[in-house]
Enzyme design. Structure first.
Site, mmCIF file in Angstrom:
data_model
loop_
_atom_site.group_PDB
_atom_site.id
_atom_site.type_symbol
_atom_site.label_atom_id
_atom_site.label_comp_id
_atom_site.label_asym_id
_atom_site.label_seq_id
_atom_site.Cartn_x
_atom_site.Cartn_y
_atom_site.Cartn_z
ATOM 1 N N CYS A 2 0.838 -1.201 0.000
ATOM 2 C CA CYS A 2 0.000 0.000 0.000
ATOM 3 C C CYS A 2 0.873 1.252 0.000
ATOM 4 C CB CYS A 2 -0.951 0.051 1.177
ATOM 5 S SG CYS A 2 -2.072 -1.332 1.305
ATOM 6 N N ARG A 27 5.689 -0.645 -4.488
ATOM 7 C CA ARG A 27 5.341 -1.273 -3.219
ATOM 8 C C ARG A 27 4.322 -2.396 -3.381
ATOM 9 N NH1 ARG A 27 6.685 1.801 1.365
ATOM 10 N NH2 ARG A 27 4.909 0.969 2.508
ATOM 11 N N TRP A 76 -3.448 -2.559 -1.445
ATOM 12 C CA TRP A 76 -3.148 -3.984 -1.605
ATOM 13 C C TRP A 76 -4.176 -4.715 -0.768
ATOM 14 C CZ3 TRP A 76 -1.306 -8.136 1.466
ATOM 15 C CH2 TRP A 76 -0.734 -9.205 0.770
ATOM 16 N N ASN A 102 -3.136 2.485 5.619
ATOM 17 C CA ASN A 102 -2.310 1.290 5.478
ATOM 18 C C ASN A 102 -2.377 0.526 6.783
ATOM 19 O OD1 ASN A 102 -1.548 2.175 2.975
ATOM 20 N ND2 ASN A 102 0.565 2.648 3.535
ATOM 21 N N GLY A 103 -2.386 -0.803 6.721
ATOM 22 C CA GLY A 103 -2.413 -1.601 7.935
ATOM 23 C C GLY A 103 -3.703 -2.391 8.052
ATOM 24 N N GLU A 483 17.085 -18.590 -2.817
ATOM 25 C CA GLU A 483 16.882 -17.241 -3.355
ATOM 26 C C GLU A 483 16.680 -17.288 -4.867
ATOM 27 O OE1 GLU A 483 16.601 -13.054 -3.667
ATOM 28 O OE2 GLU A 483 16.133 -14.555 -2.151
ATOM 29 N N LYS A 487 13.293 -15.857 -6.721
ATOM 30 C CA LYS A 487 13.308 -14.840 -7.771
ATOM 31 C C LYS A 487 12.503 -15.303 -8.987
ATOM 32 C CE LYS A 487 14.981 -11.617 -5.847
ATOM 33 N NZ LYS A 487 14.301 -12.232 -4.746
ATOM 34 N N GLU A 490 8.773 -15.177 -8.118
ATOM 35 C CA GLU A 490 8.228 -13.838 -7.882
ATOM 36 C C GLU A 490 7.862 -13.113 -9.169
ATOM 37 O OE1 GLU A 490 10.080 -11.947 -3.841
ATOM 38 O OE2 GLU A 490 11.476 -12.225 -5.504
ATOM 39 N N HIS A 506 15.486 -37.498 -1.266
ATOM 40 C CA HIS A 506 14.586 -37.907 -0.190
ATOM 41 C C HIS A 506 13.136 -37.559 -0.500
ATOM 42 C CE1 HIS A 506 17.827 -39.132 2.508
ATOM 43 N NE2 HIS A 506 18.489 -38.072 2.091
ATOM 44 N N LYS A 605 6.344 -4.627 -1.948
ATOM 45 C CA LYS A 605 7.756 -4.440 -1.624
ATOM 46 C C LYS A 605 7.993 -4.524 -0.126
ATOM 47 C CE LYS A 605 12.061 -3.458 -2.496
ATOM 48 N NZ LYS A 605 12.919 -4.502 -3.090
#
Length: 610
Positions: A2, A27, A76, A102-103, A483, A487, A490, A506, A605
């Site tokens: 947001c 964001r 968001w 926001n929140g 990572e 990536k 995402e 396994h 973000k």
């Protein structure tokens, strides 16, 4: 997650608000809107689902909004779906109040029932509209007092900006748990959730603390608590520069930030290396050096990309400083009953310094007596303020949602922090000097990998239709594999799993079929031969191997369909170099698949809600 921009001053604010929203697009959001107090005395609200450009087009199709008091928001979705009624700003028509938020208001359901009993009719499914109506219910001619009273009744996190038709020169902002700052200009004030929306207009700003409320007019401001206790704010100079948040000729912020990594790491290390004494100099934690040397255990806590950097930190602290270390998901740590013994140090790792889960875990550990350190990029962020000490990344603003240079900066800081302690515990001058010399060569090593971008793009072209990938590594490069998989997920929306290479047999080996891309980090190191064995297990089942290997390793070509070479660096430093081809692989795959690299779907973000 947001974005908030609000303005009170003397100029028409609509262009400034839209510009600010565009700077906050990184964001993550799904809808946008503005509310502006027009010269007629009415607050006009315009909202749209989708990108800020959709909102901008809607504004151009109507009479221009000319007011000089306004609020704007990118949402968001949390409470309620992605619809125009759920988009911000929200209104209370009884008093002409508009609010952005926001929140999350955790007790919104109870408050909503109470407000409905008092005759309020809701048009959305959001907790934000509940807060708007609550302020309206408590309004008695003083917007600041109504906001304070309402916030005393809510539980949860909030950063809000509120305006009212009955108080045309007043903007009220407040914060708890979600970041909010006030830019101070000449006869104007700009409220924003991120400095990138402020820096084009002023370099003077103050950051609101939890439970603080700020009443702003064009030429004055007053800061207090929600209990109306006056507070003297600290005004500081913004360190961010405008050119740092521009693309600079690159097609995407993400690519720009990948290519900025050599200079970013140089900046991270600048002034922190004493080659003559073979020491690392970290002023941010210097006063706690004795406590760190005597520490019995390190707990590294983070989420997402920062968690992968923290996992590398776990290896670094145990090898270089010889101190037990463990890495924890922040979201899980705080809801356990963690044992924090005497001599425990918690390190909170976050790019933004506002990650809600990490902040909550940090507070839990502090409450139990741990020494708290922060490894963050954003100067003055909440984690930076609430830790006992810490180290800034200094990699510059990161705009792309998918973190790149912040990850490398986090690993560099973790390396220096482990050396800072290790040198004081057992590491000789010669050992430290050799590692320092290798550390200083990392920027050049990254630069050489970046020269292979076109080759990596060609490899990506051959595999972009494949929907399932594996990323595998051992030791220091197991987190690098995590990572790399993250990536790819995402920004290209390809399913990918990262895991220790030995774990594959396994269970996950059952996934491998003909032509499945399997990315191995197979640089020269203590487990190189074992990685080669894992590669053979994949090849025997038809998987295609893409290897990240050390320059000069011709043997690897016998075992891999494609190879990305990286310079030979000490194993403990290799993640900073090995991750770069994985970043480029994900970037090129996403572009080739036609995705918006800088604004991946559903992602934010800075995740400032739990």
């Amino acid at each position: 997650m947001c974005g908030i921009v609000a303005y009170v001053g003397s100029k028409p604010c609509c262009p400034l608000l839209i510009e600010g929203l565009k700077r906050l697009e990184y964001r993550g959001y799904d809808s946008a809107g503005v509310a502006i107090l027009e010269p007629s005395g009415r607050i006009d609200v315009v909202r749209a689902v989708g990108r800020v450009s959709v909102l901008e087009n809607r504004l151009t199709q109507r009479k221009p909004l000319m007011g000089s008091l306004g609020i704007a928001h990118t949402r968001w979705a949390t409470h309620g779906g992605v619809t125009e009624p759920n988009a911000h700003p929200h209104r209370d028509d009884r008093h002409g109040i508009a609010l952005i938020h926001n929140g999350i208001i955790e007790n919104y359901s109870t408050l909503k029932t109470w407000l409905q009993e008092r005759g309020h009719v809701f048009k959305s499914e959001t907790d934000t509209e509940v807060l708007t109506m609550l302020i309206g219910e408590l309004y008695d001619g003083d917007l600041e007092a109504a906001v304070q009273a309402a916030l005393r009744e809510v539980t949860g996190a909030y950063a809000i900006a509120v305006i009212c038709e009955k108080e045309p020169g007043v903007l009220v902002a407040a914060r708890k748990g979600s970041p909010l700052m006030v830019g101070i200009g000449a006869d104007e004030h700009i409220v924003a959730s991120d400095p990138s929306a402020v820096v084009a207009h002023t370099t003077q700003a103050m950051t609101l603390e939890d439970y603080q409320v700020c009443r702003l007019t064009p030429d004055s401001f007053r800061t207090s608590t929600i209990d109306n206790v006056p507070v003297t704010p600290k005004v500081h100079e913004l360190e961010m520069e405008l050119q740092e948040i521009e693309r600079g000729g690159y097609p995407h912020f993400m690519l720009k930030e990948i290519f900025e990594q050599p200079s970013a790491i140089q900046q991270t290390m600048r002034g922190r290396i004493d080659k003559r004494e073979g020491r690392i100099v970290l002023g941010g934690v210097g006063q706690y050096a004795r406590e760190l040397v005597k520490a019995r255990r390190f707990i590294l806590t983070a989420q997402g990309t920062a968690l992968h950097a923290a996992k590398i930190g776990e290896y670094l602290f145990e090898e270089l400083a010889k101190i037990p270390a463990e890495c924890e998901y922040a979201s899980e740590f705080r809801y356990r009953n963690p044992i924090i013994e005497e001599g425990a140090v918690v390190i909170a790792v976050s790019q933004s310094g506002e990650t809600a889960d990490t902040l909550a875990a940090l507070r839990e550990a502090k409450d139990r007596g741990a020494l708290a350190l922060g490894v963050v990029n954003a100067v003055g962020s909440t984690i930076a303020r609430e830790t006992d000490a810490g180290v800034y990344l200094r990699v510059g603003p990161e705009i792309g949602v998918a973190s790149t240079k912040a990850f490398v900066g986090q690993v560099a800081v973790m390396t220096m922090l482990a050396m800072f302690i290790g040198r004081r515990r057992f590491m000789s001058v010669e050992q430290a000097a050799g590692l320092i010399d290798a550390l200083e060569k990392i920027p050049d090593a990254i630069g050489r990998v970046l020269e292979e971008s076109d080759h990596i793009r060609k490899v990506a072209t051959r595999y972009i239709e494949r929907e399932n990938w594996l990323f595998l590594g051992r030791g220091y490069n197991y987190p690098t594999a995590l990572e790399g998989a993250l990536k790819l997920k995402e920004i290209s929306y390809i399913h990918a799993e990262g895991m220790p290479a030995a774990e594959m047999k396994h269970g996950p080996i059952a996934l491998i079929n003909e032509g499945m891309p399997c990315v191995f980090i197979a640089n020269r190191g203590s487990q190189y031969d074992k990685v080669l064995s894992n590669i053979q297990e994949v090849r025997a089942r038809g998987g295609h191997v893409i290897a990240v290997a050390t320059e000069g390793d011709d043997e690897i070509r016998k075992h891999a369909e494609d190879v990305f070479y990286i310079p030979d660096v000490p194993e403990c430093l290799s993640p900073m170099v090995a991750v770069v081809p994985l970043q480029l692989l994900a970037y090129h795959a996403a572009v080739l698949r036609g995705h918006d690299v800088d604004k991946p779907r559903n992602l934010a973000k800075s995740v400032t809600v739990e």
